[in-house]
Design a protein around this motif. Structure first.
Motif, mmCIF file in Angstrom:
data_model
loop_
_atom_site.group_PDB
_atom_site.id
_atom_site.type_symbol
_atom_site.label_atom_id
_atom_site.label_comp_id
_atom_site.label_asym_id
_atom_site.label_seq_id
_atom_site.Cartn_x
_atom_site.Cartn_y
_atom_site.Cartn_z
ATOM 1 N N ILE A 106 29.255 6.280 32.676
ATOM 2 C CA ILE A 106 29.528 5.124 32.133
ATOM 3 C C ILE A 106 30.400 4.185 33.234
ATOM 4 O O ILE A 106 30.096 2.874 33.159
ATOM 5 N N ILE A 107 30.990 5.071 34.014
ATOM 6 C CA ILE A 107 31.563 4.125 35.225
ATOM 7 C C ILE A 107 30.534 3.512 36.279
ATOM 8 O O ILE A 107 30.512 2.567 36.814
ATOM 9 N N ALA A 108 29.232 3.940 36.109
ATOM 10 C CA ALA A 108 28.139 3.558 37.230
ATOM 11 C C ALA A 108 27.734 2.156 36.573
ATOM 12 O O ALA A 108 27.013 1.403 37.341
ATOM 13 N N LEU A 109 28.287 1.803 35.425
ATOM 14 C CA LEU A 109 27.998 0.250 34.957
ATOM 15 C C LEU A 109 28.847 -0.732 35.905
ATOM 16 O O LEU A 109 28.720 -1.831 35.550
ATOM 17 N N ASN A 110 29.804 -0.286 36.826
ATOM 18 C CA ASN A 110 30.697 -1.390 37.435
ATOM 19 C C ASN A 110 29.851 -2.384 38.117
ATOM 20 O O ASN A 110 30.135 -3.450 38.019
ATOM 21 N N PRO A 111 28.679 -2.059 38.974
ATOM 22 C CA PRO A 111 28.130 -3.248 39.470
ATOM 23 C C PRO A 111 27.319 -4.050 38.445
ATOM 24 O O PRO A 111 27.548 -5.526 38.515
ATOM 25 N N VAL A 112 27.203 -3.777 37.280
ATOM 26 C CA VAL A 112 26.699 -4.488 36.319
ATOM 27 C C VAL A 112 27.765 -5.484 35.575
ATOM 28 O O VAL A 112 27.499 -6.630 35.423
ATOM 29 N N ALA A 113 29.045 -4.810 35.431
ATOM 30 C CA ALA A 113 29.966 -5.637 35.034
ATOM 31 C C ALA A 113 30.466 -6.605 36.087
ATOM 32 O O ALA A 113 30.765 -7.678 35.606
ATOM 33 N N ILE A 114 30.378 -6.156 37.143
ATOM 34 C CA ILE A 114 30.886 -7.339 38.366
ATOM 35 C C ILE A 114 29.889 -8.567 38.397
ATOM 36 O O ILE A 114 30.319 -9.717 38.432
ATOM 37 N N ALA A 115 28.395 -8.264 38.223
ATOM 38 C CA ALA A 115 27.561 -9.224 38.050
ATOM 39 C C ALA A 115 27.808 -10.082 37.002
ATOM 40 O O ALA A 115 27.713 -11.343 37.247
ATOM 41 N N LEU A 116 28.065 -9.568 35.703
ATOM 42 C CA LEU A 116 28.411 -10.674 34.725
ATOM 43 C C LEU A 116 29.677 -11.193 34.691
ATOM 44 O O LEU A 116 29.859 -12.540 34.539
ATOM 45 N N GLY A 117 30.555 -10.711 35.439
ATOM 46 C CA GLY A 117 32.031 -11.291 35.681
ATOM 47 C C GLY A 117 31.862 -12.401 36.693
ATOM 48 O O GLY A 117 32.533 -13.270 36.594
ATOM 49 N N SER A 118 30.845 -12.058 37.949
ATOM 50 C CA SER A 118 30.861 -13.197 38.914
ATOM 51 C C SER A 118 30.122 -14.245 38.250
ATOM 52 O O SER A 118 30.312 -15.410 38.747
ATOM 53 N N ALA A 119 29.337 -14.188 37.324
ATOM 54 C CA ALA A 119 28.326 -15.156 36.772
ATOM 55 C C ALA A 119 29.475 -15.893 35.937
ATOM 56 O O ALA A 119 29.379 -17.305 36.015
ATOM 57 N N LEU A 120 30.206 -15.302 35.222
ATOM 58 C CA LEU A 120 31.093 -16.020 34.296
ATOM 59 C C LEU A 120 32.448 -16.833 35.100
ATOM 60 O O LEU A 120 32.800 -18.249 34.667
ATOM 61 N N VAL A 121 32.819 -16.210 36.218
ATOM 62 C CA VAL A 121 33.996 -16.730 36.911
ATOM 63 C C VAL A 121 33.636 -17.685 37.999
ATOM 64 O O VAL A 121 34.022 -18.703 38.243
ATOM 65 N N TYR A 122 32.535 -17.359 38.951
ATOM 66 C CA TYR A 122 32.263 -17.906 39.956
ATOM 67 C C TYR A 122 31.072 -18.472 39.819
ATOM 68 O O TYR A 122 30.373 -19.289 41.074
ATOM 69 N N ARG A 123 30.409 -18.637 38.686
ATOM 70 C CA ARG A 123 29.089 -19.275 38.457
ATOM 71 C C ARG A 123 28.139 -18.961 39.116
ATOM 72 O O ARG A 123 27.059 -19.609 39.595
ATOM 73 N N GLU A 124 27.966 -17.583 39.435
ATOM 74 C CA GLU A 124 26.989 -17.072 40.087
ATOM 75 C C GLU A 124 25.798 -16.868 39.425
ATOM 76 O O GLU A 124 25.769 -16.353 38.258
ATOM 77 N N LYS A 125 24.477 -17.326 39.888
ATOM 78 C CA LYS A 125 23.259 -17.197 38.800
ATOM 79 C C LYS A 125 22.698 -15.932 38.850
ATOM 80 O O LYS A 125 22.913 -15.013 39.651
ATOM 81 N N LEU A 126 22.246 -15.689 37.518
ATOM 82 C CA LEU A 126 21.705 -14.512 37.284
ATOM 83 C C LEU A 126 20.201 -14.616 37.223
ATOM 84 O O LEU A 126 19.576 -15.370 36.190
ATOM 85 N N SER A 127 19.544 -14.005 38.144
ATOM 86 C CA SER A 127 17.964 -14.184 38.110
ATOM 87 C C SER A 127 17.553 -13.328 37.019
ATOM 88 O O SER A 127 18.061 -12.327 36.305
ATOM 89 N N LEU A 128 16.071 -13.390 36.720
ATOM 90 C CA LEU A 128 15.519 -12.644 35.810
ATOM 91 C C LEU A 128 15.341 -11.111 36.125
ATOM 92 O O LEU A 128 15.812 -10.319 35.015
ATOM 93 N N LEU A 129 15.284 -10.847 37.211
ATOM 94 C CA LEU A 129 15.402 -9.358 37.891
ATOM 95 C C LEU A 129 16.730 -8.836 37.421
ATOM 96 O O LEU A 129 16.914 -7.550 37.143
ATOM 97 N N LYS A 130 17.782 -9.525 37.955
ATOM 98 C CA LYS A 130 19.071 -9.191 37.668
ATOM 99 C C LYS A 130 19.448 -8.980 36.225
ATOM 100 O O LYS A 130 19.818 -7.981 35.735
ATOM 101 N N LEU A 131 18.849 -9.753 35.281
ATOM 102 C CA LEU A 131 19.160 -9.526 33.929
ATOM 103 C C LEU A 131 18.386 -8.667 33.348
ATOM 104 O O LEU A 131 18.901 -7.591 32.367
ATOM 105 N N ALA A 132 17.225 -8.374 33.900
ATOM 106 C CA ALA A 132 16.475 -7.025 33.231
ATOM 107 C C ALA A 132 17.157 -5.706 33.918
ATOM 108 O O ALA A 132 17.078 -4.905 33.261
ATOM 109 N N GLY A 133 17.807 -5.733 34.959
ATOM 110 C CA GLY A 133 18.436 -4.616 35.452
ATOM 111 C C GLY A 133 19.598 -4.320 34.537
ATOM 112 O O GLY A 133 20.180 -3.228 34.212
#
Length: 299
Positions: A106-133
């Protein structure tokens, strides 16, 4: 690459693998510790030891611990509150109720949560590959939490221990997002030392209310070994080796090694705690690790 550089890189790879092994062991040590003491007591003991070790290492490597400037105080408080206080209360509370291997996935989801949080807070783009991951990781987590059937989640199949571990993921996401602003002003070593000190202070009063004084005098050798392992190897040594790896190889290459943590945790849980390895754990874990790999590698 010269022979000296090649040897240095091999040493960095070895330290990173050992770091992931140490971090995988934190789930077993935590599971053993909370058999005797409460989550606040376990967390405080861990970071009292870790803070002392990090202070000694800071003076060893940097000569002194620099004083914080006024604008840095609030971010450091937030680091201690999210990454140390909240994360570890959730961590030890969760390990009281669910197996170590399950918790690590469950904690292995950390990088996924960080990617989503960065997209929301810092407006970092989520590529199709990243969304698939991200999607693959979430499916794997649903398989693990739902014991092989993601639809169990809709029927209230999420236990309190699972929710605590998801709280760890959210806490670490907050810690990382706050840390992005702090790391531009302080070295990771100094920022983490201050965060551990703040977290230990925040944990002190709840630990006292939980019965810290009595627990410390009555803890068994196994429990002391568990919290000492968490403080020394799981926190101080692991942190130093991980950031040495980042300096030598770069964050992207070093970050990939984090996928080894749940692998080591599941193996150690089976060996040390005799936890069964269910097919849903293997399948869900494989999806989580594959999804995290895609999320980290996607440009």
């Amino acid at each position: 690459m010269t022979q000296l550089n090649a040897q240095s890189h091999r040493l960095s790879y070895l330290k990173l693998v050992l770091t992931m092994f140490l971090w995988g062991g934190t789930f077993i040590a935590g599971r053993l510790a909370v058999r005797e003491v409460g989550p606040f007591t376990a967390a405080f003991c861990r970071f009292a030891i870790a803070s002392l070790c990090l202070l000694l290492l800071t003076y060893r490597f940097q000569g002194s611990l620099p004083r914080l400037k006024r604008p840095q105080v609030l971010p450091i408080l937030l680091l201690g509150l999210t990454g140390i206080f909240a994360y570890n209360v959730f961590f030890f509370s969760g390990l009281k109720t669910i197996p170590a291997g399950r918790a690590s996935l469950i904690i292995a989801l950390n990088p996924v949560a960080i990617a989503l949080g960065s997209a929301l807070v810092y407006r970092e783009k989520l590529s199709l590959l990243k969304l698939a991951g991200i999607g693959l990781s979430l499916l794997g987590a649903a398989l693990v939490i739902g014991n092989g059937n993601p639809l169990n989640l809709l029927a209230g199949g999420v236990g309190i221990g699972d929710l605590f571990m998801l709280g760890c993921v959210l806490s670490w996401m907050g810690y990382t997002l706050v840390g992005k602003s702090v790391m531009g002003q302080l070295s990771p070593f100094v920022a983490t030392t201050y965060a551990c000190l703040v977290g230990a202070l925040l944990l002190l009063l709840p630990a006292i209310a939980e019965g810290l004084a009595g627990a410390v005098t009555q803890m068994s050798t196994v429990t002391w070994l568990g919290v000492s392992y968490l403080g020394i190897f799981g926190s101080a040594v692991g942190f130093v080796w991980y950031y040495q790896g980042i300096q030598a190889l770069g964050p992207a290459r070093a970050g990939v090694f984090i996928n080894l943590v749940p692998v080591f945790a599941i193996a150690l849980a089976a060996l040390v705690l005799a936890e069964p390895i269910a097919p849903s754990l293997l399948l869900g874990g494989s999806l989580v690790i594959a999804g995290v790999t895609l999320t980290n590698r996607a440009k």
